[in-house]
Scaffold this active site. Structure first.
Site, mmCIF file in Angstrom:
data_model
loop_
_atom_site.group_PDB
_atom_site.id
_atom_site.type_symbol
_atom_site.label_atom_id
_atom_site.label_comp_id
_atom_site.label_asym_id
_atom_site.label_seq_id
_atom_site.Cartn_x
_atom_site.Cartn_y
_atom_site.Cartn_z
ATOM 1 C CD GLU A 199 -0.786 -1.925 -8.543
ATOM 2 O OE1 GLU A 199 -0.204 -1.541 -7.514
ATOM 3 O OE2 GLU A 199 -1.978 -2.312 -8.536
ATOM 4 C CG ASP B 154 -0.919 -3.176 0.001
ATOM 5 O OD1 ASP B 154 -1.435 -4.068 0.699
ATOM 6 O OD2 ASP B 154 -1.563 -2.201 -0.407
ATOM 7 C CE1 TYR C 205 0.580 -4.387 -3.900
ATOM 8 C CE2 TYR C 205 1.729 -2.773 -5.266
ATOM 9 C CZ TYR C 205 0.557 -3.330 -4.802
ATOM 10 O OH TYR C 205 -0.643 -2.857 -5.246
#
Length: 357
Positions: A48, A145, A127
Site C-alpha cells: 500500500e 482512492d 486511505y
DNA sequence: AACACGTGGTT
DNA sequence: TAACCAAGTGT
C-alpha cells in the site's frame, strides 16, 4: 434509452446488489498480485505504501526486492534508514520510504488491527488505514482512492469534488454504505473489487462500460458520456526551472552528493547539481556550487541537457564534465554528504539521467 | 485549503 | 506533444 429496460434510479440503486455484482466480478477478474497471494499485515502495508500514486506494474519489482531483503516487519524495523532509501531509489516520493521505516520502527512487534489505530502511524492516512484494516485484518473499513472516487462519481452521476470536505464526506459515506451491504463478501475483497474495477474497467478516459458489471445501475453510463465524470480539478501549472550538474569520474568512483532529507529527492545521491535562474549562465553557477562544497573545479565538455519532469516542475539541467577538481569535499546544503562512490546505489532517476547524458 | 512531493504510462 | 493521472500523505 435504446435498451428499453426499466432502470432503478441510480442514486437509490440497491447497495447490496452493487456489492454482490462487484464481488462476483472480482472473483473472476482479480489480477494475481503478490500481496494478494499472501496478505499478511506487513506485506499489505508494504504494497500500500508503494502503491500510493504509483502504478501496480511499477511497484512489482520493488515489492519483490523488499520482501526478499526484509521478509518481516521486524526485519525492516531493524534495517538502517539509508538501506531502505537505497532500495526505494527510483520509485519516487521518497518521504514514503522514510515513513515506511518509521512506521516499521513504531510497530515492529505488529501492526494494530483497526483503521483508527493504523491511521496514527507515519505514512498511513485515511486511505491506507482502510486498506490495511480491511485487507489484512478483515475490518469492515471503507476506503476511497482515485479509482473509487471515479467509479462512485460515475455510478451515482454526482459531481463530487474529492478535495472538498463535502465531496470527501459523500464519497466515504457511499463507500461505507457498500461496505455495510457487502453480505458474504470479505471487507478487503469489496474494497479491492472497487479499486480493481476503477483501475481496469472504469478507467479515466475511455471507460469500458461494455464489460462493466455495474453498467445497469450506472448513471454515467445512462448519460451516454461516462467519461464526463469525475469533474476535472484545476491543476497548478508546471513551472519550468533550470539547473546545472557536474560529472566527475575517477578510478575511485564518481563524485556524488546525498541530498538533505525532507526536500525534493531528499536522502538520494546525485552528481553535484545547482538550480539556477532563467538568465544565469550554468557554467559559472556550477563552479560556484562546487566552491560552496570546498571544491575548486575546471569544467570540461558540455554534454546534452537533461530534461526531467517532476509533478510540479520541469527541470532543464545543463550537464558538464568536470575536467579538474582540487580540494576535499565539505558537505553543505543541499548536500549532507559528499563522497566518491563506485556504485550507483541510492541514485535518483534524475541522477542516472545526468550520468548517462 | 493548497501545495510539495517522483516517475512512468497513456492519449 | 503536452496534459493527464496513478492503490495519497504531510504540512
Amino acid at each position: 434509452m435504446t435498451c428499453g429496460k426499466n432502470r432503478t434510479d441510480p442514486i437509490e440503486a440497491d447497495p447490496a446488489a452493487i456489492a454482490d455484482a462487484l464481488g462476483t466480478w472480482y472473483a473472476a477478474n482479480a489480477r494475481a498480485l503478490p500481496w494478494r497471494a499472501d496478505p499478511t499485515p506487513y506485506r499489505v502495508l508494504l504494497s500500500e505504501l508503494m502503491l500510493q500514486q504509483t502504478r501496480v506494474e511499477t511497484v512489482l519489482p520493488y515489492f519483490a526486492r523488499f520482501v526478499r531483503r526484509w521478509p518481516t516487519l521486524a526485519d525492516l524495523a531493524a534495517a538502517d534508514e539509508v538501506e531502505v532509501l537505497e532500495e526505494w531509489a527510483g520509485l519516487g516520493y521518497y518521504s514514503r520510504a522514510r515513513n515506511l521505516h518509521r512506521c516499521a520502527r513504531a510497530a515492529a512487534r505488529g501492526l494494530p488491527p483497526t483503521a483508527a489505530e493504523l491511521a496514527l502511524l507515519p505514512g498511513i492516512g485515511p486511505y491506507t488505514a482502510g486498506a490495511i484494516a480491511s485487507i489484512a485484518f478483515g475490518e469492515a473499513a471503507a476506503l476511497v482512492d482515485g479509482n473509487v472516487e471515479r467509479l462512485l462519481s460515475r455510478l451515482d452521476g454526482r459531481d463530487l469534488d474529492p478535495r472538498s470536505k463535502e465531496g470527501k464526506r459523500a464519497l466515504w459515506a457511499r463507500a461505507g454504505e457498500l461496505q455495510r451491504s457487502r453480505g458474504a463478501l470479505r471487507p478487503g475483497d469489496l474494497n479491492q473489487a472497487l479499486m480493481e474495477m476503477g483501475a481496469t474497467v472504469c478507467v479515466p478516459r475511455k471507460p469500458r462500460c461494455h464489460t462493466c458489471p455495474l453498467a445497469g445501475p450506472c448513471a454515467a453510463r445512462a448519460s451516454g458520456t461516462p467519461e464526463r465524470w469525475p469533474t476535472p480539478t484545476r491543476k497548478a501549472p508546471v513551472a519550468a526551472i533550470r539547473g546545472a550538474a557536474g560529472v566527475f569520474e575517477t578510478a575511485a568512483g564518481r563524485l556524488l552528493g546525498r541530498r538533505v532529507a525532507g526536500g525534493l529527492l531528499g536522502g538520494l545521491w546525485e552528481p553535484i547539481r545547482v538550480e539556477i535562474g532563467e538568465l544565469t549562465e550554468p557554467g559559472p553557477a556550477l563552479v560556484a556550487g562546487f566552491a560552496a562544497l570546498g571544491l575548486t573545479v575546471r569544467l570540461g565538455t558540455r554534454r546534452p541537457d537533461v530534461v526531467h519532469v517532476f509533478t510540479h516542475r520541469r527541470l532543464t539541467c545543463a550537464v558538464f564534465e568536470v575536467a579538474q577538481l582540487v580540494g576535499e569535499p565539505v558537505p553543505a546544503p543541499p548536500y549532507e554528504e559528499v563522497a566518491f562512490r563506485g556504485d550507483l546505489r541510492g541514485l535518483s532517476t534524475l541522477a542516472r539521467k545526468i550520468l548517462e547524458a
